[in-house]
Enzyme design. Structure first.
Site, mmCIF file in Angstrom:
data_model
loop_
_atom_site.group_PDB
_atom_site.id
_atom_site.type_symbol
_atom_site.label_atom_id
_atom_site.label_comp_id
_atom_site.label_asym_id
_atom_site.label_seq_id
_atom_site.Cartn_x
_atom_site.Cartn_y
_atom_site.Cartn_z
ATOM 1 N N GLY A 45 19.667 -8.751 -6.503
ATOM 2 C CA GLY A 45 20.426 -9.961 -6.210
ATOM 3 C C GLY A 45 21.446 -10.198 -7.311
ATOM 4 C CD GLN A 50 23.255 -13.096 -12.181
ATOM 5 O OE1 GLN A 50 23.055 -13.015 -10.976
ATOM 6 N NE2 GLN A 50 22.524 -12.430 -13.061
ATOM 7 C CB CYS A 102 17.766 -12.466 -14.865
ATOM 8 S SG CYS A 102 19.367 -13.188 -14.477
ATOM 9 C CG LEU A 103 21.106 -7.594 -12.630
ATOM 10 C CD1 LEU A 103 22.170 -7.259 -11.592
ATOM 11 C CD2 LEU A 103 20.467 -6.318 -13.160
ATOM 12 C CG HIS A 144 16.149 -14.935 -9.754
ATOM 13 N ND1 HIS A 144 15.361 -14.715 -10.872
ATOM 14 C CD2 HIS A 144 17.416 -14.584 -10.111
ATOM 15 C CE1 HIS A 144 16.141 -14.271 -11.864
ATOM 16 N NE2 HIS A 144 17.388 -14.166 -11.418
ATOM 17 C CD GLU A 145 20.120 -13.530 -7.449
ATOM 18 O OE1 GLU A 145 21.129 -13.931 -8.051
ATOM 19 O OE2 GLU A 145 19.320 -12.710 -7.944
ATOM 20 C CG HIS A 148 21.616 -16.940 -11.186
ATOM 21 N ND1 HIS A 148 21.734 -16.967 -12.556
ATOM 22 C CD2 HIS A 148 20.837 -15.868 -10.909
ATOM 23 C CE1 HIS A 148 21.051 -15.956 -13.077
ATOM 24 N NE2 HIS A 148 20.480 -15.272 -12.098
HETATM 25 NI NI NI Z 1 19.237 -13.593 -12.249
#
Ligand code: NI
Length: 189
Positions: A45, A50, A102-103, A144-145, A148
């Site tokens: 995701g 991000q 998380c990226l 999760h997304e 963000h």
């Molecule tokens: Ni994340």
């Protein structure tokens, strides 16, 4: 085009994303770039903050959750979706823990508890309005997304003790002191 992923500590990750309209500049290209950026970083995701844009857009593809020859009871193999202007309408069910990463926060993984089912309203990449119920891992990735685009990170859900334990590593990430296999953008210090 692969875009740099914004690292922990950048204020854009703390902003609430704004709704967009169908005439948002180069939207289709942006969505394609976000998928490409996500795949390149082996993510499932990626949310617009991000990549430095404070808008309500995230992309998901859970295919890589399923190993080859593994049963796909939850239908994760063909769950690829774009979420625009999403609003979670309801969260239901028992809380369950899952090890999240998380990226924007490389190399840190922690158990996070979330409810098992959500009902969500959103627009797809062609701006068709959708309302759907998701559960299990699909719900997990969406939650999760979704966080963000609300300016929330998974580390916010940790206990004060866990937060203290990863504090130093988080600070290293925001200073760019780490080895990461994909392109990142670090906050100016
Ligand atoms: Ni994340």
């Amino acid at each position: 085009m692969i875009l740099p992923i914004v690292a922990y500590g950048d204020p854009v990750l703390r902003k609430k994303g704004e709704d967009i309209t169908a005439d948002y500049p180069d939207l289709q290209q942006l969505i394609d770039d976000m998928f490409e950026t996500m795949y390149n970083a082996s993510g499932v995701g990626l949310a617009a903050p991000q990549i430095g844009r404070s808008i309500r857009l995230f992309v998901i593809d859970t295919t890589s959750f399923v190993e080859e020859n593994e049963e796909d009871e939850e239908g994760l193999k063909d769950f690829k979706e774009v979420f625009i202007n999403a609003r979670i309408l309801e969260e239901e069910g028992k809380e369950w823990a899952f090890n999240e990463g998380c990226l924007s926060i490389p190399d840190i993984r922690e158990d996070v508890s979330r409810q098992e089912e959500i009902r969500i309203e959103y627009y797809d990449r062609d701006f068709n309005r959708k309302e759907a119920v998701f559960s299990g891992l699909k719900a997990r990735v969406i939650q999760h997304e979704y966080d963000h685009i609300e300016g929330i990170l998974f580390t916010d859900h940790l206990s004060p003790l866990r937060k203290r334990m990863i504090k130093g590593r988080l600070s290293n990430i925001s200073k760019g002191k780490l080895n990461v296999a994909y392109k990142m953008r670090f906050p100016k210090i």
